[in-house]
Design an enzyme around this catalytic site. Structure first.
Site, PDB file in Angstrom:
ATOM      1  N   CYS A   1       6.418  -6.247  -9.967  1.00 54.45           N
ATOM      2  CA  CYS A   1       7.185  -5.835  -8.774  1.00 54.45           C
ATOM      3  C   CYS A   1       7.483  -7.051  -7.910  1.00 54.45           C
ATOM      4  CB  CYS A   1       6.376  -4.810  -7.981  1.00 54.45           C
ATOM      5  SG  CYS A   1       7.156  -4.346  -6.441  1.00 54.45           S
TER       6      CYS A   1
ATOM      7  N   CYS B   1       3.342   2.272  -2.822  1.00 51.52           N
ATOM      8  CA  CYS B   1       3.475   0.942  -2.243  1.00 51.52           C
ATOM      9  C   CYS B   1       2.503   0.844  -1.073  1.00 51.52           C
ATOM     10  CB  CYS B   1       4.904   0.687  -1.779  1.00 51.52           C
ATOM     11  SG  CYS B   1       5.042  -0.876  -0.892  1.00 51.52           S
TER      12      CYS B   1
ATOM     13  N   CYS C   1      13.187 -14.730  12.216  1.00 50.34           N
ATOM     14  CA  CYS C   1      12.553 -14.322  10.958  1.00 50.34           C
ATOM     15  C   CYS C   1      12.688 -15.420   9.913  1.00 50.34           C
ATOM     16  CB  CYS C   1      13.143 -13.007  10.458  1.00 50.34           C
ATOM     17  SG  CYS C   1      14.911 -13.084  10.197  1.00 50.34           S
TER      18      CYS C   1
END
Ligand code: SAM
Length: 414
Positions: free
Chosen positions: A67, A145, A372
């Site tokens: 993943c 998740c 960010c």
């Protein structure tokens, strides 16, 4: 392996060139297959772990590896936190800002994400649902998740089965799910034609079955169309409810938003006229407008419409004004900035170069930056410092656990 690189891969070397190998840690000894070139070096794939480095731990998620959602579950937590804070230190050092006071890393725990973008694909007639593999469009099927709020995690299985028969063989879609105060807001992004009547009926049944607040559909990068509205999705910022447009930006967790807001509020204390640039739906503007007059500037029409409507409903137009403006093409200029005694900016990953340049030519005495991206933050910080601002402090905030992404909040003054 010698160190962890900027994207979370372990880094070794071959003939003096860096070799990047995912899911490895410093001190690991491995046999590696070189698969391609990567930036200044080579990309490798672990074939066999010969000896584990001292910081290697068992990844908590069974999907870790294939993943692409997480890059760093194999690393001891203390080492991970040091590495994460180091991303900011290194980015600042590259811009000659090595001496910056760095506050300790603030952390958001896994299991708190309120917004997620799933990927759906097909294998034959079967739907695959989860996240993309690293550097690939292939979808890794997942069951759970660990990053998500339980309400989003619970959706994984039902959404996968709900898409059976809706996704044509070879088809793919992105599903963005957001936890709001009215329940889950789901946006389906897909190339091709909008859903026909039969598909709309199936989506309505899915919304009923999963008790979704709203389902919208849109082509990538186009304005989404709400298809089923069972309850209007809303989020409250600073006591004011905002009706969320489909696919609107939101900080990924309530906890992360609260951390950033607390730092910004403390840094801006005493300011009376604040400009909030790249304001989104008002996550900072609305709380800040309780103690100051705020002017919110944002480029996205759906977001400014939503914020403007919330301001009107709450009857706070005397404290909060809203302007739609492209701040890359038309940054607020020194003459416009004169009416503010403080400014906050929270741009997308590419940063706020044009706005930083305008601030450097003449801006308010106090600037708070939220970012960010350590790289674009450091670039913009350099512009502000060259323009006469002092970088008082910066704080790394880990809003994206186990990933190579880092949020930053910082204060500048002059
Ligand atoms: C990181 S988000 C921050 C939003 C908000 N401050 C929050 O915390 O929810 C960046 C915002 O910048 C907006 N944006 C992106 N490019 C822009 C531009 N050129 N001019 C103005 N706003 C822009 C996006 O629509 C988005 O709302």
């Amino acid at each position: 392996m010698e160190r962890i690189g900027g994207q979370g891969d372990g880094v070794g070397s071959l003939d003096g060139r860096p070799v990047y190998v995912p899911a490895t840690v410093p001190g690991d000894r491995l046999s590696v297959r070189i698969v391609s070139t990567k930036g200044d070096g080579l990309a490798g794939e672990a074939i066999e772990l010969l000896a584990a480095g001292p910081d290697r731990v068992e990844p908590p998620c069974p999907h870790f590896g294939p993943c692409g959602g997480c890059a760093l579950q194999q690393l001891r937590d203390e080492t991970y936190a040091e590495w994460k804070a180091g991303l900011l230190r290194e980015a600042l050092a590259k811009r000659g800002l090595r001496e910056t006071v760095l506050k300790p890393l603030a952390r958001v725990a896994p299991g708190s994400r309120r917004r997620v973008r799933f990927a759906a694909g097909t294998r034959g007639r079967q739907v695959t649902f989860g996240f993309h593999q690293r550097d690939s469009h292939a979808v890794v099927d997942i069951e759970h998740c660990l990053l998500l709020l339980p309400a989003l995690d619970r959706l994984i299985g039902p959404l996968r089965s709900g898409l059976e028969g809706m996704l044509a063989p070879g088809g793919h879609a992105a599903l963005e799910a957001t936890t709001t105060e009215a329940g889950i807001d789901l946006l389906i992004e897909q190339p091709g034609n909008p859903p026909d009547t039969a598909m709309r009926t199936r989506l309505a049944a899915l919304a009923d079955r999963l008790d979704l607040a709203r389902v919208s559909w849109g082509r990538p990068a186009e304005l989404p169309e709400p298809i089923i509205l069972r309850r209007p999705p809303a989020i409250t910022f600073g006591g004011v409810a905002v009706a969320l447009p489909p696919g609107a930006f939101l900080q990924p967790s309530r906890e992360g938003e609260a951390l950033l807001l607390a730092e910004a509020q403390a840094a801006l204390e005493g300011a009376e006229r604040i400009a909030d640039l790249f304001a989104g739906c008002g996550s900072f503007s609305l709380p800040l407008s309780k103690a100051a007059k705020v002017h919110a500037v944002e480029g996205d029409k759906a977001a400014t419409d939503a914020l403007q409507a919330a301001v009107k409903r709450a009857n706070i137009g005397h404290r909060l004004t809203v302007e739609r403006r492209d701040l890359e093409r038309a940054a607020l200029q020194p003459v416009e900035l004169k009416r503010f005694d403080a400014l906050l900016f929270d741009p997308p990953r590419s940063g706020a170069k044009a706005q930083a340049e305008a601030l450097a030519r003449g801006g308010p005495p106090l600037v708070v930056a939220v970012s960010c991206s350590p790289a674009s933050f450091a670039r913009d910080a350099r512009i502000l410092v060259d323009g006469g601002y002092r970088l008082d402090w910066a704080r790394p905030v880990d809003q994206f656990p186990w990933s190579a992404h880092l949020e930053i909040v910082a204060r500048f003054s002059r």
